[in-house]
Design a protein around this motif. Structure first.
Motif, short mmCIF file in Angstrom:
data_model
loop_
_atom_site.label_atom_id
_atom_site.label_comp_id
_atom_site.label_asym_id
_atom_site.label_seq_id
_atom_site.Cartn_x
_atom_site.Cartn_y
_atom_site.Cartn_z
N GLY A 207 59.79 18.58 45.34
CA GLY A 207 59.72 20.04 45.48
C GLY A 207 59.43 20.80 44.19
O GLY A 207 59.88 21.93 44.03
N ALA A 208 58.62 20.18 43.30
CA ALA A 208 58.23 20.92 42.10
C ALA A 208 57.23 22.00 42.49
O ALA A 208 56.43 21.80 43.40
N ARG A 209 57.30 23.11 41.80
CA ARG A 209 56.30 24.15 42.05
C ARG A 209 54.99 23.71 41.43
O ARG A 209 54.97 22.98 40.44
N GLU A 210 53.90 24.19 42.05
CA GLU A 210 52.57 23.80 41.60
C GLU A 210 52.36 24.12 40.12
O GLU A 210 51.83 23.33 39.35
N TYR A 212 54.54 24.38 37.80
CA TYR A 212 55.36 23.51 36.95
C TYR A 212 54.59 22.22 36.63
O TYR A 212 54.62 21.74 35.51
N ARG B 72 52.81 28.60 48.53
CA ARG B 72 53.85 28.71 47.51
C ARG B 72 55.27 28.46 48.07
O ARG B 72 56.22 28.33 47.30
N ILE B 74 55.95 25.83 50.00
CA ILE B 74 56.10 24.39 50.26
C ILE B 74 57.13 23.72 49.34
O ILE B 74 57.95 22.93 49.81
N PRO B 75 57.14 24.03 48.03
CA PRO B 75 58.18 23.40 47.20
C PRO B 75 59.60 23.68 47.71
O PRO B 75 60.44 22.77 47.75
N ALA B 76 59.85 24.91 48.14
CA ALA B 76 61.19 25.26 48.64
C ALA B 76 61.51 24.44 49.89
O ALA B 76 62.64 23.95 50.07
N LEU B 77 60.52 24.28 50.74
CA LEU B 77 60.72 23.47 51.95
C LEU B 77 61.05 22.02 51.57
O LEU B 77 61.98 21.42 52.12
N ARG B 78 60.31 21.48 50.61
CA ARG B 78 60.51 20.07 50.24
C ARG B 78 61.87 19.84 49.59
O ARG B 78 62.37 18.72 49.61
N ARG B 79 62.44 20.88 49.02
CA ARG B 79 63.78 20.71 48.44
C ARG B 79 64.83 20.60 49.55
O ARG B 79 65.92 20.11 49.33
N VAL B 106 62.85 18.66 37.43
CA VAL B 106 61.68 19.20 38.12
C VAL B 106 62.02 20.45 38.94
O VAL B 106 61.24 21.38 39.03
N ILE B 107 63.22 20.45 39.52
CA ILE B 107 63.56 21.60 40.36
C ILE B 107 64.29 22.68 39.55
O ILE B 107 64.82 23.65 40.10
N THR B 154 68.19 17.29 45.38
CA THR B 154 67.90 18.68 45.77
C THR B 154 68.85 19.18 46.86
O THR B 154 68.63 20.25 47.42
#
Lengths: 291, 222
Positions: A207-210, A212, B72, B74-79, B106-107, B154
């Protein structure tokens, strides 16, 4: 901060690859720098010649002093005109005696001065095109006491064509070498992305931001461009210092203006950033699907 | 929590991977996703993780919908959705603890919190003693536990596992499965893809979603 750390770590991890890409980018920019140096000097030489472009109007002998003064004021007010010089009949004869030594006997024995008075008009920068020169000559010729206006039309057209050709060549070659530099940086960053593919995949999964993920690569691209730009500047400067000494013909070579060199190095960094953005967006962005 | 409605997925080269698949997985539920290789199990997991989008139908995970989700988000969903793979996907140059710390970094976890959380996560999967070992020094079961610890970094509400026991001997596989059961008892929904029919038979009390040629052919809860 992390982006800087990671970007520098990228250089440390693959020093040879990074050195090669900086060298390759630097080389393509050196060619651009040398070309810029030549273009600047050629442009300067053409500019010197252009500054000498004159429109000359020969006056009839019966032109009254009041008419001449009024015409001079009007001509000076024209937007294209930088300066108006009036050469009287006596000055013309004086100059002829001085410049044309082989005819000094002829001019010395004259009882009547056969030379006409004249107006010499110089044009401002940006107005020295064949059209404006011809138009100004037409305005001058329209005065009833002007017998003839001359400006060497064929010569002006050739000069203008030469400048246009030089600009087109500069643009094409400059664009070409810039494109080569961009392609090299795209390839370098792409290789760096691929080399870290495993890490990037894990970052995307957790879940890293793009941004980042992308920032270190963007910075790496910008730094590669910057380093290549500085290398190119250094090599171009060396060439400038050492080459003219060997060729008498280029003794008077002029170094590039500082804003040019600063803009060149900044543009190299910007190109690096753009190339990296293109590459990293392709490689990293697809895991996030459509925008 | 997870809902697939008439989901189809076709790839340009290989054709249809899924056709009209629908099911729901509730909060805290445990289910097996079964079927032979190529049945579409991994595609289902990838769709839930939003690694790919359905060609038709829609996937809903929590408040995220495949039709409307923004890139934008998608990262929150994947966490919220942890993912565990058959091949572990650990970074070989890092130790077990560093692999888990990597996910926390990373998070955006504050640096001062990372060490403590890594220790807790490794303890949770029973690997506190192997924190400094590199993946190459660990057994298959231990590597998978590190991968689970990383997935839990996460604090996900859902855990997706793609053949997590596929590379493990029966004992290690049993241990990893028990870990999933424990996490599930603590409230994490688990969807575990496996083609090991015997393994599924031994846990008949667990809901089974069976895929065949991209179609859902059986839902034991239906």
């Amino acid at each position: 901060m992390r982006a800087v750390r990671e970007a520098l770590a990228g250089f440390r991890r693959t020093p040879l690859l990074c050195a090669l890409s900086i060298g390759a980018v630097g080389l393509s920019l050196v060619i651009l720098g040398l070309f810029g140096l030549v273009a600047h000097n050629v442009g300067g030489a053409i500019g010197d010649v252009e500054r000498r472009v004159e429109v000359v109007g020969y006056l009839l002998d019966d032109a009254g002093p009041e008419q001449v003064r009024a015409a001079r004021r009007e001509l000076e007010a024209l937007p294209a005109v930088e300066s108006v010089r009036y050469v009287s009949k006596d000055e013309a004869l004086e100059r002829a005696r001085r410049d044309l030594v082989e005819f000094s006997d002829v001019y010395g024995e004259l009882r009547v001065n056969p030379l006409p008075a004249s107006f010499h008009l110089r044009l401002r920068e940006g107005f020295r095109t064949p059209e404006t020169v011809s138009e100004t000559a037409g305005t001058l010729a329209a005065y009833p006491f002007i017998e003839e206006a001359r400006f060497g039309d064929e010569w002006v057209e050739r000069l203008f064509a030469l400048r246009s050709a030089a600009a087109a060549v500069a643009l094409a070659l400059g664009g070409g070498f810039a494109l080569v530099a961009v392609l090299l940086i795209v390839t370098t960053v792409r290789m760096a992305v691929l080399a870290r593919g495993e890490e990037i995949e894990i970052m995307q999964i957790v879940g890293a931001r793009e941004g980042y993920i992308q920032r270190p690569f963007l910075l790496e691209g910008a730094l590669t461009g910057l380093a290549g730009g500085l290398l190119a500047l250094g090599v171009t400067r060396l060439a400038y210092v050492f080459f003219p000494a060997r060729f008498a013909a280029v003794e008077s070579l002029v170094w590039l203006p500082h804003p040019w060199t600063a803009a060149g190095v900044a543009a190299a960094a910007a190109l690096g950033l753009l190339a990296a953005a293109f590459s990293v967006h392709r490689e990293v962005g697809r895991a996030y699907g459509p925008s | 929590m997870i809902s697939l409605r008439d989901v189809s997925k076709a790839y340009p080269r290989s054709g249809d991977a899924l056709s009209g698949v629908s099911f729901r997985l509730r909060k805290g539920e445990f289910a097996f996703l079964t079927g032979p290789s190529g049945a579409g199990k991994s595609t289902v997991l990838e769709l839930i993780h939003f690694q790919t989008r359905p060609t038709e139908g829609e996937v809903q995970v929590s408040r995220y919908n495949s039709r409307r989700v923004r890139r934008r988000d998608i990262p929150a969903l994947r966490r919220r959705v942890g993912f565990v793979f058959q091949d572990f996907k650990l970074l070989e140059r890092l130790t077990a603890a560093e692999n888990v710390a990597f996910a926390l970094e990373v998070i955006g976890t504050p640096r001062r919190e990372i060490a403590g959380r890594v220790q807790r996560l490794l303890s949770q999967v029973g690997l506190a003693a192997r924190a400094r070992s590199r993946p190459s020094e660990l057994s298959g079961g231990e590597r998978q536990r590190v991968a689970v610890a990383r997935a839990l970094a996460t604090e996900p509400r859902i855990l997706l596992a793609d053949e997590p026991t596929g590379n493990l001997d029966p004992d290690a596989a049993g241990g990893v499965f028990e870990l999933f059961r424990m996490l599930n008892r603590l409230g994490t929904a688990v969807l575990m893809a496996t083609h090991d029919a015997d393994f599924v038979c031994r846990h008949a009390e667990i809901r089974q979603l069976e895929l065949e040629d991209g179609r859902l052919v059986r839902d034991s809860a239906a």
